[in-house]
Design an enzyme around this catalytic site. Structure first.
Site, short mmCIF file in Angstrom:
data_model
loop_
_atom_site.label_atom_id
_atom_site.label_comp_id
_atom_site.label_asym_id
_atom_site.label_seq_id
_atom_site.Cartn_x
_atom_site.Cartn_y
_atom_site.Cartn_z
N SER A 47 0.71 -1.19 -0.14
CA SER A 47 -0.02 0.16 0.18
C SER A 47 0.77 1.51 0.14
O SER A 47 0.28 2.42 0.00
CB SER A 47 -0.96 -0.12 1.26
OG SER A 47 0.10 -0.17 2.52
N THR A 103 -1.84 3.07 4.37
CA THR A 103 -0.95 4.23 4.20
C THR A 103 0.00 4.13 5.40
O THR A 103 -0.27 3.88 6.61
CB THR A 103 -1.84 5.35 4.33
OG1 THR A 103 -2.82 5.36 3.42
CG2 THR A 103 -0.94 6.64 4.42
N THR A 145 1.70 6.89 0.51
CA THR A 145 0.78 5.89 0.23
C THR A 145 0.73 5.65 -1.38
O THR A 145 1.10 6.31 -2.05
CB THR A 145 -0.53 6.19 0.72
OG1 THR A 145 -1.67 4.93 0.36
CG2 THR A 145 -1.04 7.39 -0.16
N ARG A 174 -6.61 9.76 -9.40
CA ARG A 174 -7.18 10.05 -8.16
C ARG A 174 -6.21 10.37 -7.15
O ARG A 174 -5.26 9.84 -6.84
CB ARG A 174 -7.96 8.72 -7.69
CG ARG A 174 -8.60 8.80 -6.39
CD ARG A 174 -7.85 8.15 -5.48
NE ARG A 174 -8.26 8.02 -4.02
CZ ARG A 174 -7.96 7.68 -2.84
NH1 ARG A 174 -6.63 7.39 -2.98
NH2 ARG A 174 -8.57 7.50 -1.72
N THR A 186 -4.80 7.42 8.07
CA THR A 186 -5.12 6.49 7.22
C THR A 186 -6.41 5.86 7.22
O THR A 186 -7.18 5.86 8.08
CB THR A 186 -3.77 5.36 7.80
OG1 THR A 186 -4.19 3.95 6.82
CG2 THR A 186 -3.95 4.88 9.18
N GLY A 187 -6.66 5.50 6.20
CA GLY A 187 -7.86 4.61 5.68
C GLY A 187 -8.71 5.28 4.49
O GLY A 187 -7.77 5.68 3.51
N1 GLY Z 1 -5.66 7.20 2.75
C1 GLY Z 1 -4.89 6.71 1.62
C2 GLY Z 1 -5.94 7.10 0.52
O1 GLY Z 1 -7.00 7.13 0.65
O2 GLY Z 1 -5.35 6.81 -0.59
#
Ligand code: GLY
Length: 324
Positions: A79, A184, A202, A212, A235-236
Site C-alpha cells: 500500500s 498508508t 501511500t 485519483r 490512514t483509511g
Molecule cells: N488514505 C489513503 C488514500 O485514501 O489514498
C-alpha cells in the site's frame, strides 16, 4: 462550529480507552526525548530507522522521511511505495507529504509514478521550491531533476494481483462502489524539544481511477504539524477523510485544549455524525502534542487499527480505541 464531545459519554462509548492510558503511551515530565508514532505494524520498522537517524544527529524531518522510506522500500507492504498496488490501468501512482511544524510548511507530491520514495520527493519540494504540492508528470520530472532514479514500481506480486483484478468479470471499480483496504504509513513525531513533524506516504486505493488523489498528500488531511500545538496524520478511506480536513481538525481541537486522544475521537465522532454511513468506513487517525502526549482512534471495531509507538528507546505495537 466544531462540536465538543461529552467526556463521560466518551469514556462510556470508546472501547479500550484504557489502552491509551498505559505507561508506554503516556508522556511524562521527563519526556524531553524524541517520540515517534506511525500507523500500522509496518510502523515498527519505520520507528527503528527514524530513531537511528535522530540519535545519530539527524533532524526530526530527516528521521520522519527516512523512517517512512522503510515501508516505501518494502515490497511486502503493498500500500506504499515499491510494490504498492497500482491504479486501474496497472500504473503505481504514489501520494506523499511531509510537514514541518516550525516553518508551518509542507512539501507534497500526488500521482507520482516510477519513483519509489515519494516522501523524499515531497521533502525536496519542501526544501528546494516555493511550492507546496507537485502532481503527476510535473512531480515525476521534478524528481528526476533532483536526482531520483526512475524505476518500475510493479513487482511480480503486485502485477499478478492487478491482472487477477482486471480479468475478474465481477471486478469492483471506483466508477461503481468504493471498496478495498488501505494501510498508508502516516507518522507524527517530536524531537522532545517542542518541534513536531507529520509525514504520510501511500500508493492510495488499489485499482483507483488514474489521477485519483487521496487525503495523504493534502495539507490538513494526511498531514498537519504546528510547533505551537502538535501534529496529526491519518490512514483509511481518503475519499471520505479529505472532506473533513482530518489532521487540521485534530490539531485545531488540540489548540483549543483537547488532549490528543480526545481530539482524535472528536474528529471521528464528527465524521460519523455528519453522515452515519461513515460509521462503516475505515477511518483511522493519530496525533501527538508538542510534549509527546499521543492519541489514536479508529471509526469502528470491525476495522481494527494498530499503531507503533517509539518512546524512551522502546517500541510498542498498540491497538487504538474504536469509537463505534
Ligand atoms: N488514505 C489513503 C488514500 O485514501 O489514498
Amino acid at each position: 462550529m466544531m462540536r465538543r464531545i461529552d467526556r463521560r459519554a466518551f469514556v462510556k462509548t470508546v472501547a479500550g480507552a484504557t489502552a491509551l492510558a498505559s505507561a508506554h503511551v503516556r508522556a511524562t515530565s521527563a519526556d524531553t526525548r524524541p517520540v515517534f508514532l506511525p500507523t500500522w505494524p509496518h510502523g515498527k520498522l519505520a520507528n527503528e530507522r527514524a530513531a537511528d537517524v535522530i540519535l545519530s544527529g539527524g533532524s526530526l524531518l530527516d528521521a520522519v522521511e527516512k523512517g517512512i522510506n522503510v515501508p516505501e522500500n518494502d515490497p511486502a507492504v503493498m500500500s506504499v511505495g515499491y510494490g504498492g498496488l497500482p491504479n486501474a490501468e496497472g500504473v503505481v501512482e504514489l501520494d506523499a507529504a511531509i510537514m514541518d511544524g516550525t516553518r508551518h510548511r509542507a512539501g507534497a507530491v500526488c500521482s507520482l509514478h516510477n519513483i519509489r520514495n515519494a516522501i523524499s520527493v515531497a521533502r525536496q519540494v519542501l526544501e528546494r521550491t516555493k511550492h507546496t504540492t507537485l502532481a503527476g508528470e510535473g512531480a515525476f520530472r521534478f524528481a528526476l531533476q533532483t536526482g531520483f532514479e526512475p524505476e518500475q514500481l510493479l513487482t511480480a506480486e503486485s502485477l499478478k494481483r492487478w491482472q487477477e483484478w482486471k480479468a475478474n468479470p465481477k471486478q469492483e471499480s471506483y466508477w461503481l462502489k468504493p471498496e478495498g483496504g488501505h494501510d498508508t504509513i502516516g507518522m507524527v513525531a517530536t524531537d522532545g524539544k517542542g518541534h513536531v513533524v507529520s509525514g504520510c506516504s501511500t500508493s492510495g486505493l488499489e485499482w483507483k481511477i488514474p489521477g485519483r488523489v487521496g487525503d495523504s498528500p493534502l495539507v490538513g488531511c494526511g498531514v498537519y504539524a504546528d510547533d505551537n500545538v502538535g501534529a496529526a496524520s491519518a490512514t483509511g478511506n481518503g475519499d471520505v477523510m479529505t472532506n473533513y480536513c482530518t489532521s487540521a481538525f485534530i490539531v485545531h481541537n488540540m489548540a483549543r485544549g483537547a488532549a490528543p486522544q480526545d481530539a482524535c475521537v472528536e474528529l471521528i465522532e464528527h465524521i460519523a455524525k455528519t453522515d452515519p454511513k461513515n460509521k462503516e468506513e475505515l477511518i483511522c487517525v493519530i496525533a501527538m502534542d508538542t510534549s509527546g502526549r499521543v492519541g489514536a482512534a479508529t471509526m469502528n471495531k470491525r476495522n481494527k487499527f494498530q499503531f507503533a509507538l517509539w518512546r524512551n528507546g522502546e517500541s510498542h505495537l498498540l491497538n487504538s480505541v474504536a469509537v463505534h
